[in-house]
Design an enzyme around this catalytic site. Structure first.
Site, PDB file in Angstrom:
ATOM      1  N   HIS A  32       3.490  -5.386  -2.905  1.00  0.00           N
ATOM      2  CA  HIS A  32       3.064  -5.288  -4.340  1.00  0.00           C
ATOM      3  C   HIS A  32       3.102  -4.237  -5.096  1.00  0.00           C
ATOM      4  CE1 HIS A  32      -0.306  -6.478  -7.056  1.00  0.00           C
ATOM      5  NE2 HIS A  32      -0.493  -5.382  -7.234  1.00  0.00           N
ATOM      6  N   GLU A  33       2.924  -3.025  -4.562  1.00  0.00           N
ATOM      7  CA  GLU A  33       3.098  -1.675  -5.413  1.00  0.00           C
ATOM      8  C   GLU A  33       4.323  -1.325  -5.422  1.00  0.00           C
ATOM      9  OE1 GLU A  33       0.511  -0.678  -6.469  1.00  0.00           O
ATOM     10  OE2 GLU A  33      -0.894  -1.636  -5.473  1.00  0.00           O
ATOM     11  N   HIS A  36       5.459  -3.044  -8.900  1.00  0.00           N
ATOM     12  CA  HIS A  36       4.984  -2.088  -9.929  1.00  0.00           C
ATOM     13  C   HIS A  36       6.009  -0.831 -10.020  1.00  0.00           C
ATOM     14  CE1 HIS A  36       1.384  -4.251 -10.720  1.00  0.00           C
ATOM     15  NE2 HIS A  36       0.774  -3.882  -9.524  1.00  0.00           N
TER      16      HIS A  36
END
Length: 382
Positions: A32-33, A36
């Site tokens: 997920h990170e 980003h």
């Protein structure tokens, strides 16, 4: 693979839950990170920190771009902190932004175009969906998928199926217009259809019949002793070894299978949430970190493949949750950006601060509620 399995099977008691849970959460949070991070790097944003977990740093290092990669003490998520952020939720730090020089300001998230900021925010949930597609696709390619015919082997007396006229030997072909390939397909549809009338097409001795039935909400216990209330017809199915057919998938078929499986989880999750709001489901099935740890430990006893499959399911859930329009979550940021696009200018700093405070309260309330559900379920299963 055998080495990993020996680690998970060696744990007992608390460690038997914690180790598999950390394995699953770290995979999901990292990707997920990373979503980003990658898009922000492509957009020229200066990235200060990449953290798995919150709170005090346990260990870490700086990369050649100056980003601090670290593992933190509270393993309940993670964050990427950009230049100009006040905190891990990417709330703009106006004082810090005003103190930046012109060159440094160009590297801050909040100086980028609306589309760049939206892409960076959306990349986290997108990475979660992509991870689940990859995992599901790889599992289908490597192991295939076992299929058992949706055959009725027994009908529970006085059940919904008995009232609808199901008979032993019926083969279910479709449920509510959805084609059935395996008995597991029937279970997935029926579980979230309690109180809803369903049209079930069956093959009875070569003749197709349509039976109308309404699943009843019933408390059931799974193989690990966990109790939950789901829709039930009252049909028994025996998985005979000679009935099982393992479907094999080529690379493209497996990839598409990963997409369809991910979409199915999104659809079921949104369906469940929608049914909560209309009063057809109870919110007591919502779980938090304790439930994740419990389920991870239980699933780990089935093998590393089952645990990786759980990571894919959790990845879809995390991606979808982050798209909910709640300030502090990615979906809340996207709502702010949508408003900015419509207005032609961002919301005032005061309005955004109020929104983030409300979002923080909602997120904490949800965590408390989910944790209460987790504890309640543990006591109920004992």
């Amino acid at each position: 693979m055998e080495f990993l399995q020996s680690i998970f099977s060696a744990g007992s008691g608390l460690l038997g839950y914690v180790i598999p849970a950390l394995f699953v959460l770290m995979i999901v949070v990292f990707f997920h990170e990373l979503g980003h991070f990658m898009v922000a790097r492509w957009c020229g944003v200066t990235i200060c920190e990449f953290s798995i977990g919150f709170g005090k740093e346990l260990f870490g290092f700086h990369d050649r771009h100056g980003t601090r990669w670290k593992i933190s003490a509270i393993p309940l998520g993670g964050y990427v902190k950009f230049l100009g952020d006040e905190n891990a939720a990417s709330v703009p730090d106006q004082e810090a932004m005003n103190s930046l020089g012109e060159d440094d300001r160009e590297g801050s998230l909040h100086s980028k175009s609306l589309w760049a900021r939206a892409a960076i925010v959306a990349a986290g949930p997108f990475a979660n969906f992509l991870l689940s597609i990859i995992i599901f696709g790889m599992l289908l390619f490597l192991y295939g998928k076992p299929i058992t015919p949706a055959r009725v082997d027994a009908v529970v007396p006085d059940s919904a199926a008995a009232e609808a006229g199901f008979e032993v030997g019926d083969i279910m072909l479709s449920v509510d217009g959805q084609a059935i390939k395996s008995f597991a397909d029937v279970q997935g549809i029926v579980a979230l259809s309690s109180g809803d009338a369903l049209a079930v097409v069956v093959d009875r001795n070569g003749q197709e019949l349509t039976l109308m039935t309404t699943p009843r909400r019933t408390e059931v216990t799974d193989q690990f002793g966990n109790k939950q209330k789901i829709g039930v017809l009252g049909i028994r199915h025996e998985a005979r070894a000679e009935d099982v057919v393992r479907m094999q998938y080529g690379p493209l078929e497996a990839a598409w299978g990963g997409v369809t499986e991910t979409y199915a989880i999104v659809e079921r999750t949104l369906g469940y949430v929608g049914r909560i709001f209309v009063g057809k489901e109870d919110a007591d099935q919502l779980g938090g970190p304790i439930r994740v740890a419990q389920v991870s430990g239980q699933v780990a006893t089935l093998g590393i493949v089952a645990l990786v499959n759980l990571a894919a399911i959790l990845s879809v859930s995390i991606g979808l949750l982050n798209l909910f329009p709640i300030p502090m979550l990615d979906g809340g940021h996207l709502v702010f950006y949508a408003i900015e696009g419509i207005r032609g200018k961002p919301l005032s700093a005061k309005s955004q601060e109020v929104g983030f405070r409300i979002g923080l309260a909602l997120v904490f309330s949800l965590m408390i509620f989910a944790t209460f559900n987790d504890i309640t379920h543990i006591f109920m299963s004992d």
